[in-house]
Motif scaffolding. Sequence first.
Motif, short mmCIF file in Angstrom:
data_model
loop_
_atom_site.label_atom_id
_atom_site.label_comp_id
_atom_site.label_asym_id
_atom_site.label_seq_id
_atom_site.Cartn_x
_atom_site.Cartn_y
_atom_site.Cartn_z
N LEU A 64 12.39 14.57 7.46
CA LEU A 64 11.47 13.62 8.10
C LEU A 64 10.02 14.08 8.02
CD1 LEU A 64 13.49 12.79 11.35
CD2 LEU A 64 13.38 11.46 9.24
N SER A 65 9.14 13.12 7.78
CA SER A 65 7.70 13.32 7.88
C SER A 65 7.12 12.22 8.76
CB SER A 65 7.04 13.26 6.50
OG SER A 65 7.46 14.34 5.68
N LEU A 66 5.96 12.50 9.36
CA LEU A 66 5.28 11.49 10.15
C LEU A 66 4.36 10.68 9.25
CD1 LEU A 66 4.32 13.51 13.37
CD2 LEU A 66 6.23 11.92 13.04
N PRO A 67 4.21 9.38 9.53
CA PRO A 67 3.26 8.60 8.75
C PRO A 67 1.89 9.25 8.76
CG PRO A 67 4.58 7.17 10.15
CD PRO A 67 4.91 8.57 10.55
N GLY A 68 1.23 9.26 7.61
CA GLY A 68 -0.06 9.92 7.47
C GLY A 68 0.05 11.30 6.88
N GLU A 69 1.25 11.88 6.92
CA GLU A 69 1.49 13.18 6.29
C GLU A 69 2.03 12.96 4.88
OE1 GLU A 69 2.91 15.55 10.38
OE2 GLU A 69 4.35 15.11 8.77
N PRO A 70 1.83 13.93 3.98
CA PRO A 70 2.46 13.80 2.65
C PRO A 70 3.97 13.90 2.78
CG PRO A 70 1.43 15.96 2.93
CD PRO A 70 1.02 15.15 4.12
N LEU A 71 4.66 13.09 2.01
CA LEU A 71 6.13 13.15 2.02
C LEU A 71 6.61 14.44 1.36
CD1 LEU A 71 7.37 9.54 1.15
CD2 LEU A 71 7.76 10.81 3.26
N LYS A 72 7.63 15.04 1.95
CA LYS A 72 8.26 16.20 1.36
C LYS A 72 9.12 15.76 0.18
CE LYS A 72 8.73 17.92 6.08
NZ LYS A 72 9.69 18.27 7.16
N PRO A 73 9.42 16.64 -0.74
CA PRO A 73 10.36 16.28 -1.81
C PRO A 73 11.69 15.84 -1.22
CG PRO A 73 9.24 18.33 -2.32
CD PRO A 73 8.87 17.99 -0.92
N GLY A 74 12.13 14.64 -1.57
CA GLY A 74 13.37 14.11 -1.01
C GLY A 74 13.24 13.63 0.42
N GLY A 75 12.00 13.54 0.92
CA GLY A 75 11.80 13.19 2.32
C GLY A 75 11.58 11.70 2.57
N ILE A 76 11.56 11.34 3.83
CA ILE A 76 11.29 9.96 4.25
C ILE A 76 10.39 10.00 5.48
CG2 ILE A 76 13.46 8.95 3.38
CD1 ILE A 76 14.56 9.15 6.24
N TYR A 77 9.71 8.90 5.74
CA TYR A 77 8.93 8.79 6.96
C TYR A 77 9.85 8.47 8.14
CZ TYR A 77 4.53 8.85 4.37
OH TYR A 77 3.47 9.22 3.58
N ASN A 78 9.50 9.02 9.29
CA ASN A 78 10.32 8.85 10.49
C ASN A 78 10.02 7.51 11.15
OD1 ASN A 78 11.79 9.10 12.84
ND2 ASN A 78 10.56 10.76 13.69
N SER A 79 10.85 6.52 10.92
CA SER A 79 10.67 5.20 11.55
C SER A 79 11.26 5.16 12.95
CB SER A 79 11.31 4.11 10.69
OG SER A 79 12.72 4.32 10.57
N ASN A 80 12.28 5.98 13.21
CA ASN A 80 12.95 5.93 14.51
C ASN A 80 12.02 6.34 15.65
OD1 ASN A 80 15.29 5.10 13.34
ND2 ASN A 80 16.31 7.08 13.40
N ARG A 81 11.08 7.23 15.36
CA ARG A 81 10.15 7.69 16.39
C ARG A 81 9.40 6.52 17.01
NH1 ARG A 81 4.63 9.17 15.30
NH2 ARG A 81 3.70 10.42 16.96
N ASP A 82 8.79 5.70 16.18
CA ASP A 82 7.99 4.60 16.71
C ASP A 82 8.86 3.48 17.27
OD1 ASP A 82 5.11 5.34 16.07
OD2 ASP A 82 6.09 5.66 14.14
N THR A 83 10.02 3.25 16.65
CA THR A 83 10.92 2.22 17.18
C THR A 83 11.43 2.59 18.56
OG1 THR A 83 11.65 1.64 14.94
CG2 THR A 83 13.06 0.95 16.76
N LEU A 84 11.95 3.80 18.72
CA LEU A 84 12.56 4.18 19.99
C LEU A 84 11.52 4.37 21.09
CD1 LEU A 84 15.39 6.63 18.85
CD2 LEU A 84 15.58 4.23 19.53
#
Length: 420
Positions: A199-219
């Motif tokens: 997981l990465s936070l929006p605004g940060e560079p994505l890690k190799p094989g990574g995704i942005y954390n959508s659950n944080r803002d949803t929950l």
Amino acid sequence: MAISPSPASNTKPPLLSAAEALSHLLKNPEPVEGRELVPTQDALGRVLAENIVSTVDVPPLDNTSMDGYAVATQDIPQPGVTLKVDQRIPAGSVGEPLKPKTIARIFTGAPIPPGADAVVMQEDCTTQAQSDLVQINSIPSMGQWIRRRGEDLSVGKVALSAGTVLRPQHLGVAASAGYAELPVKRRVRVAAFFTGDELSLPGEPLKPGGIYNSNRDTLLGLIRSLGCIGTDYGIVPDRLEATRQALRTASEDHDLIITSGGVSVGEEDHIKPAVHSEGRLDLWQIGIKPGKPLAFGAVRKQNQTGSEAWFIGLPGNPVSSFVTFILFVRPFILKLQGRSDFTPPSFLVRADFDWSKPDRRNEFLRVKLNAVGGLDLFPNQSSGVLTSAAWGDGLIDCPAGQGFKKGDMVRYIPFSGLLY
């Protein structure tokens, strides 16, 4: 907060139904303690801590609901009677007793003068130019267009009940009952953190094989939409000690801890052993789709002997996390708030599509109301496709093993009834 951890066993437990899981959850919490007095205008979304009893009659006097003329019905036996206007009564003033064979010009909200027993609205009257005479063109019935004293609220009547979630109209009722401040329950404090090295936070560079954390803002959005104080503890590394430390920190000042991800049984899923080490845990397999694993328990507070924070662990797939929050976390929070309206509103609505391959689990399909009063289905119902929940405006509760055909009536749960 007595929770008995599930005994170790190699036998795979049966899937719980959604109703069984919710029943288990709601047996546990008691409403949080603590209340505060807040200005009425600042109480929006708060939960009322005690009954509010009206301090006044509303309205305080019989008054008119129309602009027109206050009359004595006995003076108008037939249409066409002409009577003299003897006084003028605007809202905020009190008129004199009505003299025989006279009428009073009166405006909406003004008190009815003694001797009048009806109001004739101005559209049913003809005024004579340069004169104080008015022709009444209809026969009034006794009491017409009169709002009676106390017909909305009377002194001593309960205006709002404890446990009410205060909406704008409730604030208006409280104000009309004479309340400048309202006693409300303290806000439920909820901590949230998210596991996954990918997981990465929006605004940060994505890690190799990574995704942005959508659950944080949803929950966190869901938590705050329910009037809770939501604390974001961010992304926790997939390490057992890091997870344990996050639980210890989050437990101190919160009533409930919510996590997303890490509740399965993989080698990198550390929520289960971490909660076992810091408190107690049951891990349930629920017969729903999307969503299946749900962790429930409590975490010991290090600085408060005998005190615990509740814990609910949600699955990591974004739609699974969203749906399980709606079905299980929301009613749990409502009970912590002292509310009783746990069941989300639902309606029978026509499905405008076929669902011919039902799952063995209870499915919750993302749908949208269309312009002709039916429901359309989002084409991709994968638990990873969060756009299905953003596109849709509700869920179909589809029982296990039951399909339906286009035109059938199905159980629809609108999102609009869940986010408060």
